[in-house]
Design a protein around this motif. Structure first.
Motif, PDB file in Angstrom:
ATOM      1  N   LEU A 271      34.303  59.468  46.304  1.00 55.27           N
ATOM      2  CA  LEU A 271      34.507  60.517  47.302  1.00 55.27           C
ATOM      3  C   LEU A 271      35.266  61.696  46.709  1.00 55.27           C
ATOM      4  CD1 LEU A 271      35.227  58.381  50.453  1.00 55.27           C
ATOM      5  CD2 LEU A 271      33.206  59.726  49.931  1.00 55.27           C
TER       6      LEU A 271
ATOM      7  N   MET B  87      32.957  63.640  44.683  1.00 54.18           N
ATOM      8  CA  MET B  87      32.057  64.435  45.529  1.00 54.18           C
ATOM      9  C   MET B  87      32.719  65.698  46.042  1.00 54.18           C
ATOM     10  SD  MET B  87      29.853  61.756  47.779  1.00 54.18           S
ATOM     11  CE  MET B  87      29.082  63.073  48.694  1.00 54.18           C
ATOM     12  N   MET B  88      33.988  65.582  46.483  1.00 51.86           N
ATOM     13  CA  MET B  88      34.674  66.750  47.032  1.00 51.86           C
ATOM     14  C   MET B  88      34.782  67.854  45.985  1.00 51.86           C
ATOM     15  SD  MET B  88      37.659  65.424  49.536  1.00 51.86           S
ATOM     16  CE  MET B  88      38.381  64.130  48.560  1.00 51.86           C
TER      17      MET B  88
ATOM     18  N   GLY C 241      40.438  69.217  49.958  1.00 47.46           N
ATOM     19  CA  GLY C 241      40.194  67.996  49.201  1.00 47.46           C
ATOM     20  C   GLY C 241      41.485  67.318  48.798  1.00 47.46           C
TER      21      GLY C 241
ATOM     22  N   PHE D 215      44.465  67.532  50.270  1.00 46.46           N
ATOM     23  CA  PHE D 215      45.121  66.912  51.423  1.00 46.46           C
ATOM     24  C   PHE D 215      44.333  65.721  51.953  1.00 46.46           C
ATOM     25  CE2 PHE D 215      47.586  70.772  51.421  1.00 46.46           C
ATOM     26  CZ  PHE D 215      48.814  70.345  51.888  1.00 46.46           C
ATOM     27  N   ASN D 216      43.071  65.650  51.560  1.00 51.36           N
ATOM     28  CA  ASN D 216      42.224  64.568  52.048  1.00 51.36           C
ATOM     29  C   ASN D 216      42.435  63.272  51.271  1.00 51.36           C
ATOM     30  OD1 ASN D 216      40.393  63.699  53.934  1.00 51.36           O
ATOM     31  ND2 ASN D 216      38.602  64.362  52.787  1.00 51.36           N
TER      32      ASN D 216
ATOM     33  N   PHE E 201      43.990  60.366  53.091  1.00 51.54           N
ATOM     34  CA  PHE E 201      43.129  59.879  54.177  1.00 51.54           C
ATOM     35  C   PHE E 201      41.972  59.063  53.625  1.00 51.54           C
ATOM     36  CE2 PHE E 201      45.246  63.422  56.265  1.00 51.54           C
ATOM     37  CZ  PHE E 201      45.649  62.803  57.431  1.00 51.54           C
ATOM     38  N   VAL E 202      41.378  59.553  52.537  1.00 47.53           N
ATOM     39  CA  VAL E 202      40.290  58.815  51.906  1.00 47.53           C
ATOM     40  C   VAL E 202      40.812  57.448  51.465  1.00 47.53           C
ATOM     41  CG1 VAL E 202      38.849  58.708  49.848  1.00 47.53           C
ATOM     42  CG2 VAL E 202      38.972  60.818  51.148  1.00 47.53           C
TER      43      VAL E 202
ATOM     44  N   VAL F 264      43.492  55.648  52.402  1.00 49.23           N
ATOM     45  CA  VAL F 264      43.836  54.710  53.486  1.00 49.23           C
ATOM     46  C   VAL F 264      42.588  54.217  54.196  1.00 49.23           C
ATOM     47  CG1 VAL F 264      44.968  54.503  55.739  1.00 49.23           C
ATOM     48  CG2 VAL F 264      46.142  55.647  53.850  1.00 49.23           C
ATOM     49  N   SER F 265      41.685  55.146  54.547  1.00 50.40           N
ATOM     50  CA  SER F 265      40.534  54.716  55.339  1.00 50.40           C
ATOM     51  C   SER F 265      39.634  53.783  54.543  1.00 50.40           C
ATOM     52  CB  SER F 265      39.761  55.929  55.869  1.00 50.40           C
ATOM     53  OG  SER F 265      39.292  56.713  54.808  1.00 50.40           O
ATOM     54  N   VAL F 266      39.400  54.116  53.270  1.00 47.48           N
ATOM     55  CA  VAL F 266      38.529  53.260  52.462  1.00 47.48           C
ATOM     56  C   VAL F 266      39.162  51.883  52.263  1.00 47.48           C
ATOM     57  CG1 VAL F 266      37.523  52.953  50.177  1.00 47.48           C
ATOM     58  CG2 VAL F 266      37.323  55.149  51.323  1.00 47.48           C
TER      59      VAL F 266
ATOM     60  N   VAL G  26      41.386  50.283  54.213  1.00 49.33           N
ATOM     61  CA  VAL G  26      41.380  49.462  55.425  1.00 49.33           C
ATOM     62  C   VAL G  26      39.965  48.994  55.729  1.00 49.33           C
ATOM     63  CG1 VAL G  26      41.866  49.425  57.888  1.00 49.33           C
ATOM     64  CG2 VAL G  26      43.414  50.606  56.324  1.00 49.33           C
ATOM     65  N   TRP G  27      39.009  49.895  55.517  1.00 47.69           N
ATOM     66  CA  TRP G  27      37.616  49.523  55.748  1.00 47.69           C
ATOM     67  C   TRP G  27      37.234  48.355  54.839  1.00 47.69           C
ATOM     68  CZ3 TRP G  27      33.435  52.538  52.705  1.00 47.69           C
ATOM     69  CH2 TRP G  27      32.189  51.910  52.859  1.00 47.69           C
TER      70      TRP G  27
ATOM     71  N   LEU H   8      38.560  44.750  55.439  1.00 44.39           N
ATOM     72  CA  LEU H   8      37.970  44.024  56.552  1.00 44.39           C
ATOM     73  C   LEU H   8      37.059  42.916  56.026  1.00 44.39           C
ATOM     74  CD1 LEU H   8      37.025  46.901  58.981  1.00 44.39           C
ATOM     75  CD2 LEU H   8      38.689  45.095  59.373  1.00 44.39           C
ATOM     76  N   HIS H   9      36.618  43.088  54.777  1.00 43.36           N
ATOM     77  CA  HIS H   9      35.690  42.135  54.181  1.00 43.36           C
ATOM     78  C   HIS H   9      36.433  41.289  53.156  1.00 43.36           C
ATOM     79  CE1 HIS H   9      31.966  44.108  55.696  1.00 43.36           C
ATOM     80  NE2 HIS H   9      32.893  44.976  55.992  1.00 43.36           N
TER      81      HIS H   9
END
Lengths: 225, 223, 235
Positions: free
Chosen positions: B117, B120-121, B147, B149-150, B153-154, B156-158, B160-161, B164-165
């Motif tokens: 990601l 990509m940014m 990008g 500041f992101n 977020f990238v 943490v979200s990735v 936690v996602w 889950l597995h």
């Protein structure tokens, strides 16, 4: 002055939209087409892959969002009204807020029709915790639109703007999509996972705060050449 | 200052990358992974320097946007390109490892996904400069700031996602004898990064000088 | 803070986009009451100069002073004194004439919006079509409406980009006399055009631009012959 300008711009956009219903109608139809494409890809033996409904919903929202953003700013480009907006003596950021609110409003209306449609077509229990779902949709939409409105406004003057908007927007808003999809999937489980969904809502709220602030901060220098 | 250190950096970088293979060769074999584990000595440092580069790009973009400094814009271009370059190294070496460790070329592993990601940014940032037409330098600056500041977020979200597995493999802990070559490689990549940054900024400066000369000539011809 | 000025001074204005020079070392000054024409063929730098005067484009070199104020410092209060009528007219076709005016009046922070809009509709001679959608208007009607739109907040400096394009004879004459009257009220009118004949009776002064440079500054009557002479000398 700030609030009044934002409100004026917001109301103008809604008036145009209510009169033409163009964005809403085309966006909704496009979102529906996207849903069908996903149905073809993800439905096997009449049943959907687990969690697919959440993914389909948010991909449709992201597509619809790009379309709405493009259309909203194409209207400001058409007779160069963006220049008139920027020449207003109001703080520039107020214009951004007005446009953002209008985009969010149109998108939320689209989602209002999209959610039951996806729930129905894919037999997904999306509406078990309506409060949390609304929180996800609202924070997610604001997050997507806050970045999108800034980029679409910048791209009004750029070459190949139609291509560049999704190219710039999708990589940056991936966290929104992840949070939206995982949050919605958590709510659509047999036993809704409320703490998980709440976590994603909080993450989206943090995303909104950071990126709305950033956009307000950068809008003025970005709009002068 | 950056420019004057180019010869020194050049010598250091060449020396570091000449020595690195020997250090990596002499490092002990990792028991389960064997030879392929050695990719790690280039993969991880490239990833670390890529993150650093993303922040260099974001910060210099902010300076350009708010202060209008052309110099900051040149650093931003250079850093964006290097972020993409280092990202490409990370994304090429990652699957080589994954094939051996996990049996598949690509795994939606948290770190690999975050790297993709980020890559990509900053590729988007370069695309906008290339195809955006006039004024796209500011556009690219905005993308770089967003990008930067992101990144949290990238991450943490990735993470936690992905948690889950079930976890596939844990990156093996560094045993004794592996730590030194690893740190050495980080320093080598850092030195390479600063060298390339300095050269790329110099290239941009020369392009700007060339543009200015061109305009002068144009003026003189038409005056 | 309120900003006002009765003079605009450009010194050494230049603007380039990469290697393309759009404007090069342009200096002039003009006063309220003048109708200043920016003349020259397409690509001469007229639109660039207008965009710089509107504060939306920053010059690469030189500065533009509005009385005692500079564009980069004064910001919003200075924009309050600028009126812009671009070639594309800046009107929403999906809104009625009245709605367009009300929207821009609110945006400009005009007090007593309804009264001001009613006066603007009278000035545009569009009272009978006030509640019709702009999309159904002819070019001439749109042009009149757009001019009143640009004047809603009583600007000191009025900037017009190719205002005569697409107008028929009577509309051209009406616009010309309106601009003369506006200048008489103490405004500074700056208009860019490539068509000299249409701008004939309006201009009190003409700046001739060619390839981004100021090649002539002609005052008073007889600027038309001088313009022709300037262009033929150049080519």
């Amino acid at each position: 002055m700030f609030a009044r300008t934002a409100w004026t711009v917001f109301r103008k956009d809604l008036t145009v939209e209510v009169r033409t219903r163009e964005t809403l109608a085309t966006t909704l139809f496009f979102a529906l087409s996207a849903v069908i494409v996903f149905a073809v890809a993800l439905v096997r033996d009449g049943r959907v892959v687990a969690d697919a409904a959440a993914g389909i919903l948010w991909v449709a929202i992201a597509f619809a969002g790009t379309l709405t953003l493009g259309r909203t700013f194409e209207r400001e480009r058409y007779t160069d009204t963006l220049r008139a907006l920027l020449l207003a003596p109001a703080p520039r950021a107020a214009i951004y807020v007005g446009k953002l609110l209008a985009v969010v409003a149109v998108l939320l209306l689209t989602e209002l029709m999209l959610v039951p449609l996806v729930a129905l077509l894919f037999d997904a229990a999306l509406l078990q915790r309506p409060g949390l779902l609304v929180a996800l949709l609202v924070t997610g939409t604001i997050g997507f639109a806050s970045v999108g409105t800034l980029f679409a406004a910048m791209l009004v003057r750029a070459r190949s703007r139609d291509v560049l908007l999704p190219v710039l927007l999708y990589p940056i808003t991936i966290p929104v999509i992840i949070a939206g999809v995982r949050g919605t999937a958590a709510l659509a489980q047999l036993v809704p996972d409320e703490p998980m969904a709440t976590f994603w809502v909080m993450l989206l709220a943090a995303f909104d705060t950071v990126f709305v602030t950033l956009a307000l901060w950068t809008f003025d220098p970005l709009m002068t050449d | 200052m950056l420019q004057r250190s180019v010869p020194l950096l050049l010598v250091t970088t060449i020396a570091a990358f000449s020595v690195a293979p020997f250090l990596i060769h002499n490092a002990p074999y990792e028991s389960t992974m064997g030879l392929v584990q050695k990719i790690f000595y280039f993969h991880a440092p490239a990833g670390i320097v890529m993150f650093l580069s993303a922040f260099v790009c974001g910060i210099s973009s902010a300076i350009f946007l708010f202060r209008g400094r052309q110099g900051a814009d040149r650093v931003a271009v250079a850093a964006a390109e290097l972020t993409v370059l280092l990202g490409t190294i990370v994304l090429a070496t990652g699957p080589l490892w994954a094939r051996k460790a996990w049996g598949v070329w690509w795994q939606w592993d948290a770190r690999l996904t975050s790297s993709l990601l980020l890559w990509m940014m900053f590729t988007a940032c370069l695309l906008v400069r290339r195809y955006g037409g006039p004024g796209s330098d500011k556009l690219a600056a905005a993308v770089a700031i967003f990008g930067m500041f992101n990144v949290p977020f990238v991450y943490v979200s990735v993470n936690v996602w992905r948690t889950l597995h079930p976890k596939t493999t844990v990156v093996p802990m560094l045993g004794p004898g592996m730590r030194e070559p690893f740190w050495f490689c980080i320093l080598a990549f850092l030195s390479l990064y600063v060298l390339l940054l300095a050269l790329r900024v110099r290239l941009a400066e020369q392009q700007a000088t060339l543009d200015a000369r061109y305009l002068e000539l144009d003026d003189r011809a038409s005056a | 803070m309120s900003v006002d000025f009765d003079e605009v001074r450009a010194s050494g204005l230049g603007r380039h986009f990469g290697r393309r020079r759009a404007l090069s070392n342009v200096s002039f000054s003009c006063r309220a009451g003048e109708v200043l024409g920016l003349l020259g063929p397409n690509g001469a730098g007229k639109s660039t100069l207008l965009a710089i005067a509107s504060t939306l484009l920053r010059p690469s070199t030189g500065h533009l002073q509005y009385g005692a104020h500079e564009a980069s410092r004064a910001g919003a209060p200075l924009r309050q004194r600028l009126g812009w009528l671009g070639h594309d007219l800046q009107l929403y076709p999906e809104l009625t004439a009245r709605e367009n005016l009300i929207f821009f009046a609110r945006l400009q922070g005009v007090t007593a919006v309804d009264a001001r809009v009613a006066r603007a509709l009278t000035d545009a001679r569009l009272e009978s079509r006030a509640d019709d959608l702009v999309s159904g208007f002819s070019r001439g009607m749109r042009q009149r409406l757009a001019l009143e739109r640009a004047l809603l907040h009583d600007p000191r400096l009025l900037l017009l980009d190719e205002p005569f394009t697409g107008l028929d004879g009577p509309s051209t004459i009406a616009l010309a006399s309106r601009l003369t009257r506006l200048a008489g009220e103490g405004r500074l009118v700056m208009l860019a055009t490539h068509d000299v004949d249409l701008a004939d009776d309006v201009l009190t002064r003409a700046l001739v631009l060619r390839d981004g440079r100021l090649v002539d500054d002609i005052s008073g009557r007889g600027w038309r012959q001088a313009y022709r002479a300037a262009l033929s000398r150049e080519s």
